[in-house]
Scaffold this motif. Structure first.
Motif, short mmCIF file in Angstrom:
data_model
loop_
_atom_site.label_atom_id
_atom_site.label_comp_id
_atom_site.label_asym_id
_atom_site.label_seq_id
_atom_site.Cartn_x
_atom_site.Cartn_y
_atom_site.Cartn_z
N THR A 93 62.58 -30.22 89.58
CA THR A 93 61.75 -31.30 90.13
C THR A 93 62.60 -32.52 90.45
N GLN A 94 63.54 -32.83 89.54
CA GLN A 94 64.41 -33.99 89.76
C GLN A 94 65.26 -33.81 91.02
N LYS A 95 65.71 -32.57 91.24
CA LYS A 95 66.50 -32.27 92.45
C LYS A 95 65.67 -32.54 93.70
N LEU A 96 64.40 -32.12 93.67
CA LEU A 96 63.52 -32.32 94.81
C LEU A 96 63.26 -33.81 95.06
N ILE A 97 63.07 -34.56 93.95
CA ILE A 97 62.85 -36.01 94.08
C ILE A 97 64.07 -36.68 94.68
N ASP A 98 65.25 -36.27 94.21
CA ASP A 98 66.51 -36.86 94.72
C ASP A 98 66.71 -36.53 96.20
N GLU A 99 66.38 -35.28 96.58
CA GLU A 99 66.53 -34.87 97.98
C GLU A 99 65.60 -35.66 98.90
N ASN A 100 64.40 -35.94 98.39
CA ASN A 100 63.42 -36.67 99.20
C ASN A 100 63.82 -38.15 99.40
N LYS A 101 64.63 -38.65 98.45
CA LYS A 101 65.10 -40.04 98.55
C LYS A 101 66.20 -40.19 99.59
N GLU A 102 66.91 -39.09 99.83
CA GLU A 102 68.07 -39.16 100.75
C GLU A 102 67.64 -39.33 102.21
#
Length: 219
Positions: A210-219
């Motif tokens: 989930t954290q990976k997905l959140i980080d990807e969405n921020k990029e």
């Protein structure tokens, strides 16, 4: 009989066995003594002996529903799922209308990877035992594994009303939230599962994804 059952519940197994033996010697044609002794042997994990006592009870009374239930439990413990299923079904046919027998039949079917077939039995178990969080959880899990995600979400939420410390219910709600692209909600459930059970490997993995997905969405 009542005293022997109380001894068994108090884990005074030797005293209980002595009384059950006396009951069987006094009433050798009564299946109830054999059924209760079989239950005691199940507690002691003496499965082959328990099986013999349940079979003796059935020999004396082929309509003894609780003897078939006991025999089903023996086979379930031994992972002989087909025979377990057969005996639980027989107990139900003979009128044993208790949450446990429906739950055990549902779990037996799950162990044979027959998730959809397990659903009606697990549903009936939840109706008979509405306050049992573990029965409700297993029903929710069977729904999720049968691709009924909306229904399973409702059931997992009910589990948390019964027991807000149920880490596996939080984990599964996290998975469903993730599936629905609700990353914040998923993170909350994974965090809660880990706060309840810090060694919950699946929740830790879910949180990482989930954290990976959140980080990807921020990029």
């Amino acid at each position: 009989m009542q005293q022997a059952i109380e001894f068994m519940q108090e884990k005074k197994f030797e005293e209980s066995a002595k009384l059950f033996t006396e009951i069987i010697e006094e009433q050798p044609e009564d299946p109830v003594g054999y059924i209760n002794f079989g239950n005691l042997l199940m507690h002691l994990h003496e499965l082959p002996r328990a099986q013999r006592f349940f079979e003796k009870a059935i020999e004396l009374d082929e309509h003894a529903a609780t003897a078939y239930y006991g025999l089903g439990n023996v086979f379930l413990e031994e992972s002989v799922f087909g025979k377990a299923q057969e005996n639980f079904q027989k107990a139900i046919e003979l009128g044993l209308e208790e949450g446990d027998v429906y739950y055990m039949l549902g779990m037996t079917l799950q162990n044979q990877e027959q998730m959809k077939l397990s659903l009606p039995y697990l549903l009936r178990a939840t109706e008979l035992e509405p306050n049992d969080d573990e029965i409700a959880f297993q029903y929710g899990l069977a729904l999720a594994q049968s691709d009924h995600l909306n229904e399973s979400k409702t059931v997992f939420e009910k589990v948390l009303k019964l027991n807000d410390e149920h880490s596996d219910a939080h984990y599964n709600l996290g998975v469903i939230a993730l599936y629905n692209d609700q990353t914040d909600k998923a993170m909350t459930h994974f965090d809660t599962a880990l706060s309840i059970q810090p060694d919950h490997v699946l929740a830790a993995n879910g949180k990482e994804q989930t954290q990976k997905l959140i980080d990807e969405n921020k990029e």
